[in-house]
Write a protein that holds these residues in place. Sequence first.
Motif, PDB file in Angstrom:
ATOM      1  N   SER A  36       0.780  -1.230  -0.051  1.00 35.49           N
ATOM      2  CA  SER A  36      -0.057  -0.058   0.204  1.00 35.49           C
ATOM      3  C   SER A  36       0.876   1.366   0.190  1.00 35.49           C
ATOM      4  CB  SER A  36      -0.879   0.140   1.237  1.00 35.49           C
ATOM      5  OG  SER A  36      -1.790  -1.024   1.337  1.00 35.49           O
TER       6      SER A  36
ATOM      7  N   MET B 288       1.328   3.018  -3.387  1.00 35.43           N
ATOM      8  CA  MET B 288       0.269   3.725  -3.713  1.00 35.43           C
ATOM      9  C   MET B 288      -0.177   5.002  -2.977  1.00 35.43           C
ATOM     10  SD  MET B 288      -1.991   0.079  -3.866  1.00 35.43           S
ATOM     11  CE  MET B 288      -3.388   0.976  -4.374  1.00 35.43           C
ATOM     12  N   ILE B 289       0.133   5.108  -1.593  1.00 28.49           N
ATOM     13  CA  ILE B 289      -0.055   6.402  -0.958  1.00 28.49           C
ATOM     14  C   ILE B 289       0.967   7.583  -1.427  1.00 28.49           C
ATOM     15  CG2 ILE B 289      -0.041   7.227   1.509  1.00 28.49           C
ATOM     16  CD1 ILE B 289      -0.672   4.561   2.522  1.00 28.49           C
TER      17      ILE B 289
ATOM     18  N   GLY C 154       2.257   7.637  -4.193  1.00 26.04           N
ATOM     19  CA  GLY C 154       1.845   7.846  -5.476  1.00 26.04           C
ATOM     20  C   GLY C 154       0.758   9.094  -5.521  1.00 26.04           C
ATOM     21  N   ASN C 155      -0.276   9.135  -4.700  1.00 31.58           N
ATOM     22  CA  ASN C 155      -1.431   9.937  -4.483  1.00 31.58           C
ATOM     23  C   ASN C 155      -0.770  11.307  -4.079  1.00 31.58           C
ATOM     24  OD1 ASN C 155      -3.382   8.197  -5.240  1.00 31.58           O
ATOM     25  ND2 ASN C 155      -3.865   7.413  -3.346  1.00 31.58           N
TER      26      ASN C 155
ATOM     27  N   GLN D 194       0.950  12.896  -6.835  1.00 27.84           N
ATOM     28  CA  GLN D 194       0.172  13.389  -7.721  1.00 27.84           C
ATOM     29  C   GLN D 194      -0.378  14.862  -7.395  1.00 27.84           C
ATOM     30  OE1 GLN D 194      -0.612  12.086 -10.919  1.00 27.84           O
ATOM     31  NE2 GLN D 194      -1.291  14.378 -11.216  1.00 27.84           N
ATOM     32  N   GLN D 195      -0.531  15.034  -5.873  1.00 28.20           N
ATOM     33  CA  GLN D 195      -1.014  16.074  -5.412  1.00 28.20           C
ATOM     34  C   GLN D 195      -0.050  17.308  -5.194  1.00 28.20           C
ATOM     35  OE1 GLN D 195      -4.168  16.726  -4.499  1.00 28.20           O
ATOM     36  NE2 GLN D 195      -4.623  14.543  -5.340  1.00 28.20           N
TER      37      GLN D 195
ATOM     38  N   SER E 248     -11.624   9.637 -14.242  1.00 27.87           N
ATOM     39  CA  SER E 248     -12.025   8.737 -13.152  1.00 27.87           C
ATOM     40  C   SER E 248     -13.214   7.791 -13.543  1.00 27.87           C
ATOM     41  CB  SER E 248     -12.792   9.793 -11.958  1.00 27.87           C
ATOM     42  OG  SER E 248     -14.099  10.148 -12.406  1.00 27.87           O
TER      43      SER E 248
ATOM     44  N   ASN F 298      -2.923   4.280 -16.555  1.00 28.81           N
ATOM     45  CA  ASN F 298      -3.933   3.594 -15.668  1.00 28.81           C
ATOM     46  C   ASN F 298      -4.059   2.128 -15.580  1.00 28.81           C
ATOM     47  OD1 ASN F 298      -4.703   5.996 -13.767  1.00 28.81           O
ATOM     48  ND2 ASN F 298      -5.635   6.976 -15.477  1.00 28.81           N
TER      49      ASN F 298
ATOM     50  N   GLN G 237     -16.052   5.685  -8.721  1.00 29.63           N
ATOM     51  CA  GLN G 237     -14.968   6.408  -9.059  1.00 29.63           C
ATOM     52  C   GLN G 237     -15.388   7.803  -9.522  1.00 29.63           C
ATOM     53  OE1 GLN G 237     -11.344   6.482  -8.249  1.00 29.63           O
ATOM     54  NE2 GLN G 237     -12.075   4.887  -6.895  1.00 29.63           N
TER      55      GLN G 237
END
Length: 277
Positions: free
Chosen positions: A18, A21-22, A24-25, A28-29, A63, A149, A247
Amino acid sequence: MKYDLTTGSVSMTMLKFSLPMILGNLMQQLYNISDTLIVGHFIGTDALAAVGASYALIIFLTSVLLGLCMGSGALFSIFYGEKDYFKLKSSIFISFILILILTIIINIFIFIYIDEIIYFMQVPSEIFDLTYTYLYIIFIGFSFSFIYNYFTCLLRAIGNSKTPLIFLASSALFNIILSIILVVNFQMGVAGSALGTVIAQGFCALGLTIYTIKKCPELIPQKEHCKFDLAMIKDISNSSLLTSTQQSVMNFGILLVQNLVNSFGATVMAAFTVAVK
């Protein structure tokens, strides 16, 4: 690196899976904030408002595709866990083609009705051209977003969440550098910001595709897998459509809020963009 949830400590393996993935978010921000700083500081309020108005539509449509990819990824993980490689490769081929077709349809729709869409979004006339330019360039590379994606969800389905993070981080850094060069040095305005995003997305999508083909040959469909099986289409649809709805529904709400904000003018739009990013 792949993590096998069927062996060892489940909690530790899930944590290791995980974390990328965290991150990665968060990456992106951070890119979104950097992009906002570049556009707001070097181009101006109208440009920031145009990018903000476009962002809501782009995120909503992305999304939809992301949800379809995630739903397909859930099915991939089941077949991979069962070691049913025929169904795995068949589902990869079918889902890729179906989502690609939808991506092309969305692209065509945007290019045909882009004026009407901008009017529907209540974009003020003074930033209409800026919004048009930004959206048009971004949607030239919309398929890159789908490819990234899709292969991200595919790799995560087999337990590899680290590789997509590496490509995303590289792409975000590349995007920031390109945006500075195109916006500041070449003074291309919102076109430069959009072009930087498209080029970086293309780099990321191509890199992830090549990585998957080279490093994960067990995922690549062969001739015997490239058939449209109705039962498999049904399984993919059942797995993907609800995920896509989940989503996209919140992002559709944000799009409607953005439309309302747009009615107050470019200055309010710019402020809203800063807050959202």
